[in-house]
Design an enzyme around this catalytic site. Structure first.
Site, PDB file in Angstrom:
ATOM      1  N   ASP A 132       0.828  -1.193   0.000  1.00 34.29           N
ATOM      2  CA  ASP A 132       0.000   0.000   0.000  1.00 34.29           C
ATOM      3  C   ASP A 132       0.865   1.246   0.000  1.00 34.29           C
ATOM      4  O   ASP A 132       1.771   1.379   0.817  1.00 34.29           O
ATOM      5  CB  ASP A 132      -0.930   0.008   1.213  1.00 34.29           C
ATOM      6  CG  ASP A 132      -2.046   1.032   1.043  1.00 34.29           C
ATOM      7  OD1 ASP A 132      -2.522   1.200  -0.100  1.00 34.29           O
ATOM      8  OD2 ASP A 132      -2.422   1.675   2.033  1.00 34.29           O
ATOM      9  N   HIS A 139      -3.827  13.980   0.904  1.00 38.72           N
ATOM     10  CA  HIS A 139      -4.090  13.046   2.008  1.00 38.72           C
ATOM     11  C   HIS A 139      -2.916  13.022   2.987  1.00 38.72           C
ATOM     12  O   HIS A 139      -3.108  13.114   4.211  1.00 38.72           O
ATOM     13  CB  HIS A 139      -4.344  11.637   1.466  1.00 38.72           C
ATOM     14  CG  HIS A 139      -4.426  10.577   2.524  1.00 38.72           C
ATOM     15  ND1 HIS A 139      -5.495  10.478   3.403  1.00 38.72           N
ATOM     16  CD2 HIS A 139      -3.556   9.590   2.876  1.00 38.72           C
ATOM     17  CE1 HIS A 139      -5.288   9.458   4.238  1.00 38.72           C
ATOM     18  NE2 HIS A 139      -4.114   8.906   3.939  1.00 38.72           N
ATOM     19  N   GLU A 205     -10.431   3.737   3.540  1.00 40.92           N
ATOM     20  CA  GLU A 205      -9.590   4.581   2.686  1.00 40.92           C
ATOM     21  C   GLU A 205      -9.953   4.303   1.238  1.00 40.92           C
ATOM     22  O   GLU A 205      -9.913   3.157   0.783  1.00 40.92           O
ATOM     23  CB  GLU A 205      -8.094   4.297   2.918  1.00 40.92           C
ATOM     24  CG  GLU A 205      -7.610   4.809   4.270  1.00 40.92           C
ATOM     25  CD  GLU A 205      -6.095   4.751   4.444  1.00 40.92           C
ATOM     26  OE1 GLU A 205      -5.442   3.960   3.730  1.00 40.92           O
ATOM     27  OE2 GLU A 205      -5.574   5.502   5.286  1.00 40.92           O
ATOM     28  N   GLU A 207      -9.182   4.045  -2.389  1.00 42.04           N
ATOM     29  CA  GLU A 207      -7.956   3.874  -3.180  1.00 42.04           C
ATOM     30  C   GLU A 207      -8.275   3.155  -4.489  1.00 42.04           C
ATOM     31  O   GLU A 207      -9.328   2.536  -4.637  1.00 42.04           O
ATOM     32  CB  GLU A 207      -6.916   3.040  -2.412  1.00 42.04           C
ATOM     33  CG  GLU A 207      -6.600   3.592  -1.025  1.00 42.04           C
ATOM     34  CD  GLU A 207      -5.342   3.004  -0.398  1.00 42.04           C
ATOM     35  OE1 GLU A 207      -4.533   2.382  -1.126  1.00 42.04           O
ATOM     36  OE2 GLU A 207      -5.172   3.173   0.823  1.00 42.04           O
ATOM     37  N   ASP A 239      -9.031   0.335   1.689  1.00 42.06           N
ATOM     38  CA  ASP A 239      -7.994  -0.049   2.646  1.00 42.06           C
ATOM     39  C   ASP A 239      -8.499   0.286   4.059  1.00 42.06           C
ATOM     40  O   ASP A 239      -8.157   1.314   4.626  1.00 42.06           O
ATOM     41  CB  ASP A 239      -6.706   0.719   2.320  1.00 42.06           C
ATOM     42  CG  ASP A 239      -5.557   0.349   3.240  1.00 42.06           C
ATOM     43  OD1 ASP A 239      -5.514  -0.806   3.688  1.00 42.06           O
ATOM     44  OD2 ASP A 239      -4.714   1.222   3.512  1.00 42.06           O
ATOM     45  N   ARG A 243      -7.813   3.573  13.091  1.00 49.24           N
ATOM     46  CA  ARG A 243      -7.002   4.773  13.358  1.00 49.24           C
ATOM     47  C   ARG A 243      -6.393   4.783  14.754  1.00 49.24           C
ATOM     48  O   ARG A 243      -5.294   5.308  14.950  1.00 49.24           O
ATOM     49  CB  ARG A 243      -7.839   6.035  13.155  1.00 49.24           C
ATOM     50  CG  ARG A 243      -8.367   6.218  11.760  1.00 49.24           C
ATOM     51  CD  ARG A 243      -7.271   6.240  10.728  1.00 49.24           C
ATOM     52  NE  ARG A 243      -7.813   6.410   9.372  1.00 49.24           N
ATOM     53  CZ  ARG A 243      -7.105   6.249   8.279  1.00 49.24           C
ATOM     54  NH1 ARG A 243      -5.817   5.905   8.349  1.00 49.24           N
ATOM     55  NH2 ARG A 243      -7.656   6.416   7.092  1.00 49.24           N
ATOM     56  N   GLN A 246      -3.553   2.401  14.711  1.00 53.01           N
ATOM     57  CA  GLN A 246      -2.511   2.999  13.870  1.00 53.01           C
ATOM     58  C   GLN A 246      -1.721   4.072  14.606  1.00 53.01           C
ATOM     59  O   GLN A 246      -0.488   4.095  14.564  1.00 53.01           O
ATOM     60  CB  GLN A 246      -3.161   3.607  12.616  1.00 53.01           C
ATOM     61  CG  GLN A 246      -2.192   4.230  11.621  1.00 53.01           C
ATOM     62  CD  GLN A 246      -2.911   4.850  10.418  1.00 53.01           C
ATOM     63  OE1 GLN A 246      -4.137   4.789  10.303  1.00 53.01           O
ATOM     64  NE2 GLN A 246      -2.150   5.436   9.511  1.00 53.01           N
ATOM     65  N   LYS A 259      -3.995  -2.072   9.631  1.00 48.83           N
ATOM     66  CA  LYS A 259      -4.465  -2.243   8.257  1.00 48.83           C
ATOM     67  C   LYS A 259      -4.377  -3.687   7.787  1.00 48.83           C
ATOM     68  O   LYS A 259      -4.538  -3.969   6.607  1.00 48.83           O
ATOM     69  CB  LYS A 259      -3.657  -1.332   7.330  1.00 48.83           C
ATOM     70  CG  LYS A 259      -4.022   0.136   7.508  1.00 48.83           C
ATOM     71  CD  LYS A 259      -2.891   1.035   7.095  1.00 48.83           C
ATOM     72  CE  LYS A 259      -3.240   2.496   7.309  1.00 48.83           C
ATOM     73  NZ  LYS A 259      -4.112   3.042   6.263  1.00 48.83           N
ATOM     74  N   THR A 263      -8.825  -5.821   3.510  1.00 54.30           N
ATOM     75  CA  THR A 263      -8.752  -4.880   2.394  1.00 54.30           C
ATOM     76  C   THR A 263      -9.753  -5.388   1.369  1.00 54.30           C
ATOM     77  O   THR A 263      -9.695  -6.551   0.977  1.00 54.30           O
ATOM     78  CB  THR A 263      -7.336  -4.859   1.774  1.00 54.30           C
ATOM     79  OG1 THR A 263      -6.384  -4.563   2.793  1.00 54.30           O
ATOM     80  CG2 THR A 263      -7.232  -3.827   0.666  1.00 54.30           C
ATOM     81  N   GLU A 370     -10.171  12.201   7.655  1.00 51.65           N
ATOM     82  CA  GLU A 370     -10.079  13.555   7.108  1.00 51.65           C
ATOM     83  C   GLU A 370     -11.436  14.258   7.107  1.00 51.65           C
ATOM     84  O   GLU A 370     -11.527  15.439   7.441  1.00 51.65           O
ATOM     85  CB  GLU A 370      -9.530  13.515   5.680  1.00 51.65           C
ATOM     86  CG  GLU A 370      -8.085  13.070   5.603  1.00 51.65           C
ATOM     87  CD  GLU A 370      -7.723  12.618   4.197  1.00 51.65           C
ATOM     88  OE1 GLU A 370      -7.272  13.456   3.407  1.00 51.65           O
ATOM     89  OE2 GLU A 370      -7.901  11.425   3.893  1.00 51.65           O
TER      90      GLU A 370
HETATM   91 MN    MN Z   1      -3.998   3.037   2.535  1.00 54.63          MN
END
Ligand code: MN
Length: 422
Positions: A132, A139, A205, A207, A239, A243, A246, A259, A263, A370
């Protein structure tokens, strides 16, 4: 050979202009129907074309028919770009409104064309490795501001190379697969010691995933043109990200368990060839990348992306963001050139996540982190529902398409619903 991307092409199968799957697209997938084993198919309008059936009947003379009876695209991808091109041209010919071969063969049509609503779609390829990246400047800047403050938003290396980490291939799942809330070590900033439990800040996420169709040798550097040849196609990719896990674990080696739990990808792989008409120049790169990362061609794509969220008691998904793949600072080709640059071998079936795709506007953010600015500005949904992060039962849907003149080359969707950690 005719051009299968010609906007004027029409199929004898009627395709709505808003459909993701006109004759100009022809994405590959793996499907099963009528209790039979999974095999390869392509999407056309509201139908799936059974490639194994066509090959068996001698109508798809591009490789061993058994390749199309496989339960993944890997064997087909291994045949290389010239076979990919010939196959796509041949399928396009068979579906053309002015080509009688399939159009006028009732028996073959009945065997080979199945309503999409009647088939089950599977993970389209065996994922060899999953990497990834983190290639959207918007971002990376947003996350950097939230996690480290404005001064250290972009790390000093970010503008010089596509930053990435090695993810887990073992938990890549197809759209529609339920996603269990992960557990992990949590240590909010205001607490002294970590605890172990269900993630409280579950996120998605938005992507794109690149599907690598051709391998490279250990020690081999990859040129721009070789990188393009190695790319079979693209999928939508979610993804999923924890948080809170993370934020506690990511220093110094980046995300790990945050993560690794799931996925999701879309079931249809849109070929690089189908996206050709939608190529455009990406953002200007300043400083100029080192020579091994320079590209002579425009390698970004004009590809609209939309995120829908159905939360709690909502009946249908509400659009919560719309952005575009074109904003990516580092292109997929650059990611691939960088990935192999140390001597790292690439495998057919490798999946490269682009990194969260956020645009310059607030409405173009590709993650809840975000959108809700780390929970300080909750998202407001119909019926008074608010979300800072995902709750159990929430369903997240991503869609993407390139808009042509009177048709669109689309990806369908990638959907995932959150279930309790249990
Ligand atoms: Mn990602």
């Amino acid at each position: 050979m005719f051009n299968p991307n010609d906007p004027k092409l029409r199929s004898f199968i009627s395709v709505d202009p808003a459909s993701d799957f006109p004759i100009q697209n022809l994405p590959y997938g793996v499907f099963s129907a009528n209790g039979l084993a999974p095999r390869l198919g392509i999407a056309i309008g509201d139908y799936v074309l059974d490639l194994w059936e066509l090959a068996q009947e001698g109508r798809l003379d591009v490789c061993e028919p058994a390749v199309f009876a496989a339960t993944s695209l890997n064997a087909f991808m291994a045949l290389g770009p010239s076979v990919w091109t010939r196959t796509r041209v041949r399928i396009s010919e068979l579906l053309r409104h002015d080509h009688p071969e399939l159009r006028d063969n009732d028996e073959l049509r009945k065997l080979a064309l199945l309503p999409m609503k009647d088939v089950k779609l599977h993970l389209p390829f065996t994922v060899a490795g999953y990497t990834d990246f983190y290639s959207s400047k918007e971002h990376a800047t947003n996350v950097g501001v939230m996690f480290r403050g404005k001064e250290n938003a972009l790390q000093p290396n970010w503008l010089h190379m596509p930053i990435g980490y090695n993810g887990r291939a073992s938990t890549v799942v197809v759209s529609g697969t339920k996603v269990r809330r992960p557990r992990g070590q949590l240590k909010p900033p205001n607490v002294d010691a970590p605890s172990f439990g269900p993630c409280k800040r579950l996120d998605f996420e938005l992507e794109m995933g690149v599907v690598i169709g051709q391998p490279s040798a250990m020690g081999e550097m990859i040129s721009e043109s070789r990188a393009e040849e190695m790319i079979f196609g693209f999928v939508l990719l979610n993804d999923w990200s924890a948080r809170d896990i993370q934020q506690w674990e990511y220093v110094p080696l980046g995300p790990f368990q945050a993560k690794a739990f799931a996925t999701s990808i879309s079931p249809w792989v849109v070929t690089r060839e189908a996206l050709e008409p939608f190529r455009l120049q990406g953002p200007e790169q300043d400083p100029v990348p080192l020579p091994y990362l320079r590209q002579a061609r425009p390698n970004n794509y004009d590809l609209t992306l939309e995120i829908g969220l159905r939360a709690g008691a909502m009946n249908e998904a509400q659009s919560i963001a719309r952005t575009n793949f074109k904003y990516m600072y580092w292109s997929s080709v650059q990611q691939l050139m960088h990935h192999a640059s140390s001597g790292c071998a690439m495998n057919a079936g490798d999946l490269l996540g682009s990194g969260t795709i956020s645009g310059p506007e607030k409405t173009q953010r590709g993650s809840l982190l975000e959108i809700s600015w780390n929970g300080t500005e909750p998202l407001e949904l119909p019926g008074g529902i608010k979300r800072s992060f995902l709750e159990d039962g929430d369903s997240l849907v991503m869609r993407g398409w390139c808009q042509g003149d009177g048709y669109r080359v689309g990806f369908g969707e990638v959907e995932g619903t959150i279930v309790a950690a249990g």
